[in-house]
Design a protein around this motif. Structure first.
Motif: not given
Length: 233
Positions: A27-38, A69-75, A96-97, A125-129
């Motif tokens: 996944i590369y060169d992409s933009v995310f602007d979402v309501g949950d995890d990105a 998003g709730h998280g920028g990068f999430v597992i 992001t949150d 970042i709203g909550k935890e980095a």
């Protein structure tokens, strides 16, 4: 996936990208602007995910931007089949949150390991980095140790290098289980400014090397139930 723009800030439970039980993804060169995890990595949920046993692995994510998003990068939190060999580099998260978010809970099982992160820039970042939490859901969240089983989630072998966050609610939160600490996490060349500092609980072999945490209030580091917790130049 390349050169994509995914937007949906008003979509409840609207993740930008869920990569589930996949191999050899880029996944590369992409933009995310979402309501949950990105950008979210998963591998099945609970017994179904463990029975399938198909990990998400050998994934490269680079040069992506996240604006909400709730998280920028999430597992997680659905990582019951395991996640490994994931490489995230050269990304920007703004507003992001959480920035880097790793989440699970008792009942999931699965092992998340060999995760390499480099050159991430975060701001406002709203909550935890950066957050690792093994207490994601509201169930089975006793603070007492329970027997380790196939339902026990595992987070281990993470490297986070050359990463900054300017402005967050909390710099770092790492909260493992008493029966399964978060293990072997290296922070190197990291700068984080936040309202509060780094809190680490139920951890084993956590290293902050050449890392600066600047809180607006309180201590830079708060540690509880830790083995081999190291701050080094």
């Amino acid at each position: 996936m390349s050169r994509s723009a995914i937007r949906g800030t008003h979509s409840q439970n609207g993740d930008g990208l869920d990569l589930d039980s996949c191999r050899y993804a880029s996944i590369y060169d992409s933009v995310f602007d979402v309501g949950d995890d990105a950008i979210c990595i998963k591998s099945g949920k609970d017994a179904d995910g463990r029975d399938l046993g198909r990990p998400t692995e050998y994934v490269t994510i680079r040069n992506c931007q996240v604006f909400h998003g709730h998280g920028g990068f999430v597992i997680g939190s659905e990582m019951s089949g395991g996640v490994r060999h994931v490489y995230l580099t050269d990304c920007v998260f703004i507003g992001t949150d959480a920035g880097l978010r790793f989440k699970s809970t008792r009942g999931r099982g699965g092992t998340v390991e060999k995760i390499f992160i480099r050159n991430v820039r975060m701001k406002d970042i709203g909550k935890e980095a950066i957050i690792f939490s093994s207490y994601y859901s509201g169930k089975n969240n006793t603070e007492e140790a329970v027997p380790v089983s196939e339902e026990t989630p595992v987070f281990r072998d993470f490297t986070i290098r050359d990463t900054t966050c300017i402005g967050a609610g909390r710099a770092v939160l790492i909260k493992g289980l008493p029966e399964m600490p978060v293990q072997n996490v290296l922070f190197e060349n990291v700068l984080l400014t936040a309202q509060t500092g780094a809190t680490c609980e139920n951890v084993e072999h956590i290293v902050f090397r050449n890392t600066t945490v600047i809180p607006e209030q309180g201590e830079a580091f708060t540690v509880d139930d830790a083995e081999k917790f190291i701050i080094a130049e």
